[in-house]
Design a protein around this motif. Sequence first.
Motif, mmCIF file in Angstrom:
data_model
loop_
_atom_site.group_PDB
_atom_site.id
_atom_site.type_symbol
_atom_site.label_atom_id
_atom_site.label_comp_id
_atom_site.label_asym_id
_atom_site.label_seq_id
_atom_site.Cartn_x
_atom_site.Cartn_y
_atom_site.Cartn_z
ATOM 1 N N VAL A 36 26.887 -30.905 14.457
ATOM 2 C CA VAL A 36 25.714 -30.096 14.154
ATOM 3 C C VAL A 36 24.535 -30.678 14.919
ATOM 4 N N SER A 37 23.916 -29.860 15.752
ATOM 5 C CA SER A 37 22.758 -30.327 16.506
ATOM 6 C C SER A 37 21.488 -29.909 15.762
ATOM 7 N N PRO A 38 20.414 -30.692 15.897
ATOM 8 C CA PRO A 38 19.173 -30.347 15.208
ATOM 9 C C PRO A 38 18.575 -29.048 15.745
ATOM 10 N N ILE A 39 17.953 -28.298 14.855
ATOM 11 C CA ILE A 39 17.341 -27.029 15.244
ATOM 12 C C ILE A 39 16.043 -27.284 16.000
ATOM 13 N N VAL A 40 15.245 -28.232 15.511
ATOM 14 C CA VAL A 40 13.949 -28.545 16.111
ATOM 15 C C VAL A 40 13.967 -30.001 16.540
ATOM 16 N N ARG A 41 13.524 -30.258 17.732
ATOM 17 C CA ARG A 41 13.419 -31.634 18.223
ATOM 18 C C ARG A 41 11.997 -32.128 17.969
#
Length: 113
Positions: A36-41
């Motif tokens: 799962v990659s973050p939605i907001v960096r």
Amino acid sequence: MKRLESVDWREKDAEHEHREDEEAAGAYDEDTGAQVSPIVRLEKIVVTTAEEDEDAILDLKAKLYQFDKDGNQWKERGVGTIKLLKHKETRTVPLVMRQSRTLNKIDEEDGYC
């Protein structure tokens, strides 16, 4: 002649249930391989408090009270850290108080210090 052994069935049932619980818990710990990659960096931000050029002479946890003339009593206005900070170049020593949770500065403008 056969020897009879006394078996406590409650202990056997408890051991069996314990093994079943461990096996069930192990099923949830398996790695599925999903990523799962973050939605907001979010980028790191350097926060300046204007206290970088000053040395703390005194640093205490304190409560701030204000006298209410109408009620003729003291009222609590905040809990936080109170500091005496000595500026490295000008050698001035201001009194600074910040609230504990929000770290907001309590100024003379608020009428407290």
